[in-house]
Design a protein around this motif. Sequence first.
Motif, PDB file in Angstrom:
ATOM      1  N   LYS A 104     -32.388  -5.232  36.158  1.00 53.07           N
ATOM      2  CA  LYS A 104     -32.757  -6.967  36.285  1.00 53.07           C
ATOM      3  C   LYS A 104     -34.062  -7.746  35.807  1.00 53.07           C
ATOM      4  O   LYS A 104     -34.181  -8.667  35.952  1.00 53.07           O
ATOM      5  CB  LYS A 104     -33.850  -6.620  38.007  1.00 53.07           C
ATOM      6  CG  LYS A 104     -32.683  -5.887  39.232  1.00 53.07           C
ATOM      7  CD  LYS A 104     -33.566  -6.529  40.478  1.00 53.07           C
ATOM      8  CE  LYS A 104     -32.641  -5.506  41.435  1.00 53.07           C
ATOM      9  NZ  LYS A 104     -33.303  -5.371  43.087  1.00 53.07           N
ATOM     10  N   ASP A 105     -34.351  -7.040  34.914  1.00 58.06           N
ATOM     11  CA  ASP A 105     -35.062  -7.715  33.928  1.00 58.06           C
ATOM     12  C   ASP A 105     -34.557  -8.088  32.515  1.00 58.06           C
ATOM     13  O   ASP A 105     -33.322  -7.549  32.068  1.00 58.06           O
ATOM     14  CB  ASP A 105     -36.392  -6.867  32.479  1.00 58.06           C
ATOM     15  CG  ASP A 105     -37.119  -6.097  34.176  1.00 58.06           C
ATOM     16  OD1 ASP A 105     -37.657  -6.612  35.085  1.00 58.06           O
ATOM     17  OD2 ASP A 105     -37.408  -4.589  34.268  1.00 58.06           O
ATOM     18  N   ALA A 106     -34.522  -8.759  31.834  1.00 61.22           N
ATOM     19  CA  ALA A 106     -34.015  -8.996  30.131  1.00 61.22           C
ATOM     20  C   ALA A 106     -33.392  -8.372  29.272  1.00 61.22           C
ATOM     21  O   ALA A 106     -34.507  -7.487  28.988  1.00 61.22           O
ATOM     22  CB  ALA A 106     -34.756 -10.761  29.879  1.00 61.22           C
ATOM     23  N   LEU A 107     -32.779  -8.169  29.032  1.00 60.50           N
ATOM     24  CA  LEU A 107     -32.156  -7.121  27.751  1.00 60.50           C
ATOM     25  C   LEU A 107     -32.154  -8.264  26.143  1.00 60.50           C
ATOM     26  O   LEU A 107     -32.442  -9.434  26.492  1.00 60.50           O
ATOM     27  CB  LEU A 107     -31.207  -6.338  28.302  1.00 60.50           C
ATOM     28  CG  LEU A 107     -31.100  -6.043  29.389  1.00 60.50           C
ATOM     29  CD1 LEU A 107     -29.160  -5.657  29.467  1.00 60.50           C
ATOM     30  CD2 LEU A 107     -32.085  -4.618  29.295  1.00 60.50           C
ATOM     31  N   ASP A 108     -31.889  -7.187  25.930  1.00 58.62           N
ATOM     32  CA  ASP A 108     -32.171  -8.044  23.940  1.00 58.62           C
ATOM     33  C   ASP A 108     -29.947  -7.919  23.338  1.00 58.62           C
ATOM     34  O   ASP A 108     -29.692  -7.553  24.350  1.00 58.62           O
ATOM     35  CB  ASP A 108     -32.162  -6.718  23.128  1.00 58.62           C
ATOM     36  CG  ASP A 108     -32.202  -7.543  21.769  1.00 58.62           C
ATOM     37  OD1 ASP A 108     -32.369  -8.533  21.827  1.00 58.62           O
ATOM     38  OD2 ASP A 108     -32.648  -6.247  20.699  1.00 58.62           O
ATOM     39  N   THR A 109     -30.471  -9.388  23.727  1.00 64.13           N
ATOM     40  CA  THR A 109     -29.618 -10.551  23.849  1.00 64.13           C
ATOM     41  C   THR A 109     -28.309 -10.125  22.154  1.00 64.13           C
ATOM     42  O   THR A 109     -27.345 -10.102  22.284  1.00 64.13           O
ATOM     43  CB  THR A 109     -29.240 -11.922  24.142  1.00 64.13           C
ATOM     44  OG1 THR A 109     -30.058 -12.449  22.755  1.00 64.13           O
ATOM     45  CG2 THR A 109     -29.763 -11.711  25.691  1.00 64.13           C
ATOM     46  N   SER A 110     -29.405  -9.490  21.439  1.00 60.50           N
ATOM     47  CA  SER A 110     -28.280  -9.788  20.425  1.00 60.50           C
ATOM     48  C   SER A 110     -27.659  -8.070  20.308  1.00 60.50           C
ATOM     49  O   SER A 110     -27.549  -7.863  18.750  1.00 60.50           O
ATOM     50  CB  SER A 110     -29.621  -9.958  19.306  1.00 60.50           C
ATOM     51  OG  SER A 110     -30.573  -8.234  19.374  1.00 60.50           O
ATOM     52  N   ASP A 111     -28.256  -7.030  21.446  1.00 59.33           N
ATOM     53  CA  ASP A 111     -26.954  -5.929  21.296  1.00 59.33           C
ATOM     54  C   ASP A 111     -26.157  -6.127  21.406  1.00 59.33           C
ATOM     55  O   ASP A 111     -25.529  -7.255  21.844  1.00 59.33           O
ATOM     56  CB  ASP A 111     -27.849  -4.734  22.086  1.00 59.33           C
ATOM     57  CG  ASP A 111     -29.154  -4.206  22.366  1.00 59.33           C
ATOM     58  OD1 ASP A 111     -29.982  -4.630  20.369  1.00 59.33           O
ATOM     59  OD2 ASP A 111     -29.762  -3.820  23.174  1.00 59.33           O
ATOM     60  N   LYS A 112     -25.404  -5.134  20.011  1.00 60.67           N
ATOM     61  CA  LYS A 112     -24.028  -5.481  20.455  1.00 60.67           C
ATOM     62  C   LYS A 112     -22.849  -4.740  22.187  1.00 60.67           C
ATOM     63  O   LYS A 112     -23.920  -3.889  22.188  1.00 60.67           O
ATOM     64  CB  LYS A 112     -22.990  -4.105  19.376  1.00 60.67           C
ATOM     65  CG  LYS A 112     -21.808  -3.928  19.050  1.00 60.67           C
ATOM     66  CD  LYS A 112     -21.868  -2.926  17.835  1.00 60.67           C
ATOM     67  CE  LYS A 112     -20.045  -3.086  17.433  1.00 60.67           C
ATOM     68  NZ  LYS A 112     -19.854  -2.249  16.721  1.00 60.67           N
ATOM     69  N   GLY A 113     -22.368  -6.009  22.559  1.00 61.27           N
ATOM     70  CA  GLY A 113     -22.055  -5.606  23.591  1.00 61.27           C
ATOM     71  C   GLY A 113     -22.649  -6.389  24.154  1.00 61.27           C
ATOM     72  O   GLY A 113     -22.319  -5.507  25.702  1.00 61.27           O
ATOM     73  N   TYR A 114     -23.336  -7.026  24.547  1.00 67.81           N
ATOM     74  CA  TYR A 114     -24.482  -7.259  25.341  1.00 67.81           C
ATOM     75  C   TYR A 114     -23.411  -8.121  26.085  1.00 67.81           C
ATOM     76  O   TYR A 114     -23.128  -9.303  25.795  1.00 67.81           O
ATOM     77  CB  TYR A 114     -25.808  -7.839  24.747  1.00 67.81           C
ATOM     78  CG  TYR A 114     -26.427  -9.610  26.103  1.00 67.81           C
ATOM     79  CD1 TYR A 114     -27.040  -8.520  26.755  1.00 67.81           C
ATOM     80  CD2 TYR A 114     -25.600  -9.811  26.111  1.00 67.81           C
ATOM     81  CE1 TYR A 114     -27.698  -8.818  27.793  1.00 67.81           C
ATOM     82  CE2 TYR A 114     -27.116 -11.156  26.823  1.00 67.81           C
ATOM     83  CZ  TYR A 114     -27.336 -10.234  27.420  1.00 67.81           C
ATOM     84  OH  TYR A 114     -28.603 -10.811  29.010  1.00 67.81           O
ATOM     85  N   GLN A 115     -23.067  -8.219  27.227  1.00 67.73           N
ATOM     86  CA  GLN A 115     -22.766  -9.075  28.584  1.00 67.73           C
ATOM     87  C   GLN A 115     -23.555  -9.911  29.104  1.00 67.73           C
ATOM     88  O   GLN A 115     -24.315  -9.460  30.067  1.00 67.73           O
ATOM     89  CB  GLN A 115     -21.523  -8.665  29.297  1.00 67.73           C
ATOM     90  CG  GLN A 115     -21.006  -9.621  29.826  1.00 67.73           C
ATOM     91  CD  GLN A 115     -20.009  -8.267  30.443  1.00 67.73           C
ATOM     92  OE1 GLN A 115     -20.059  -7.559  30.255  1.00 67.73           O
ATOM     93  NE2 GLN A 115     -18.764  -9.474  31.407  1.00 67.73           N
ATOM     94  N   GLU A 116     -23.591 -11.141  29.104  1.00 67.70           N
ATOM     95  CA  GLU A 116     -24.487 -12.054  30.330  1.00 67.70           C
ATOM     96  C   GLU A 116     -24.314 -11.472  31.612  1.00 67.70           C
ATOM     97  O   GLU A 116     -23.096 -10.747  32.140  1.00 67.70           O
ATOM     98  CB  GLU A 116     -24.249 -13.812  29.996  1.00 67.70           C
ATOM     99  CG  GLU A 116     -24.848 -13.939  28.160  1.00 67.70           C
ATOM    100  CD  GLU A 116     -24.532 -15.564  28.159  1.00 67.70           C
ATOM    101  OE1 GLU A 116     -24.134 -16.419  29.014  1.00 67.70           O
ATOM    102  OE2 GLU A 116     -25.110 -15.792  26.940  1.00 67.70           O
ATOM    103  N   PRO A 117     -25.069 -11.926  32.115  1.00 66.41           N
ATOM    104  CA  PRO A 117     -24.945 -11.614  33.649  1.00 66.41           C
ATOM    105  C   PRO A 117     -23.818 -12.528  34.438  1.00 66.41           C
ATOM    106  O   PRO A 117     -23.671 -14.186  34.571  1.00 66.41           O
ATOM    107  CB  PRO A 117     -26.353 -12.220  34.477  1.00 66.41           C
ATOM    108  CG  PRO A 117     -27.156 -11.989  33.078  1.00 66.41           C
ATOM    109  CD  PRO A 117     -26.643 -11.969  31.952  1.00 66.41           C
ATOM    110  N   LEU A 118     -23.580 -12.301  35.397  1.00 60.34           N
ATOM    111  CA  LEU A 118     -22.634 -13.620  35.966  1.00 60.34           C
ATOM    112  C   LEU A 118     -24.082 -14.490  36.544  1.00 60.34           C
ATOM    113  O   LEU A 118     -24.757 -14.309  37.004  1.00 60.34           O
ATOM    114  CB  LEU A 118     -21.558 -13.295  37.404  1.00 60.34           C
ATOM    115  CG  LEU A 118     -20.518 -12.750  36.811  1.00 60.34           C
ATOM    116  CD1 LEU A 118     -20.551 -11.375  38.115  1.00 60.34           C
ATOM    117  CD2 LEU A 118     -19.728 -12.602  36.386  1.00 60.34           C
ATOM    118  N   ASP A 119     -23.442 -16.040  36.878  1.00 60.38           N
ATOM    119  CA  ASP A 119     -23.788 -17.139  37.259  1.00 60.38           C
ATOM    120  C   ASP A 119     -23.600 -16.474  38.892  1.00 60.38           C
ATOM    121  O   ASP A 119     -22.877 -15.906  39.600  1.00 60.38           O
ATOM    122  CB  ASP A 119     -22.515 -18.213  37.292  1.00 60.38           C
ATOM    123  CG  ASP A 119     -23.576 -19.418  37.441  1.00 60.38           C
ATOM    124  OD1 ASP A 119     -23.689 -19.536  39.212  1.00 60.38           O
ATOM    125  OD2 ASP A 119     -23.923 -20.307  36.751  1.00 60.38           O
TER     126      ASP A 119
END
Length: 86
Positions: free
Chosen positions: A30-45
């Motif tokens: 539920k907390d923000a994750l590192d967006t530069s991590d390989k395979g990161y997928q943004e949460p759905l709207d």
Amino acid sequence: IVDEYEPLEEGLDKVTDVRHVPCMVITLSKDALDTSDKGYQEPLDPTLVVEVDPEEMAKSRGRGAGRGKGRGKGAGKTAKGKGKGK
């Protein structure tokens, strides 16, 4: 993974088996994750998320009841040979 097997008979060497097992790690947060991590997928709207009643999920959706097209049921009345095509 490394497995070692002891022989049942004396005078034989140990057998070592090395296996590589593929795996996938999924992190839900539920907390923000590192967006530069390989395979990161943004949460759905949030507007795309729909709540579903558990009873609705248990209902049959009508899949899997058909016979499908299949193959090998015979040539039929109007069957032709393979031919060369056009």
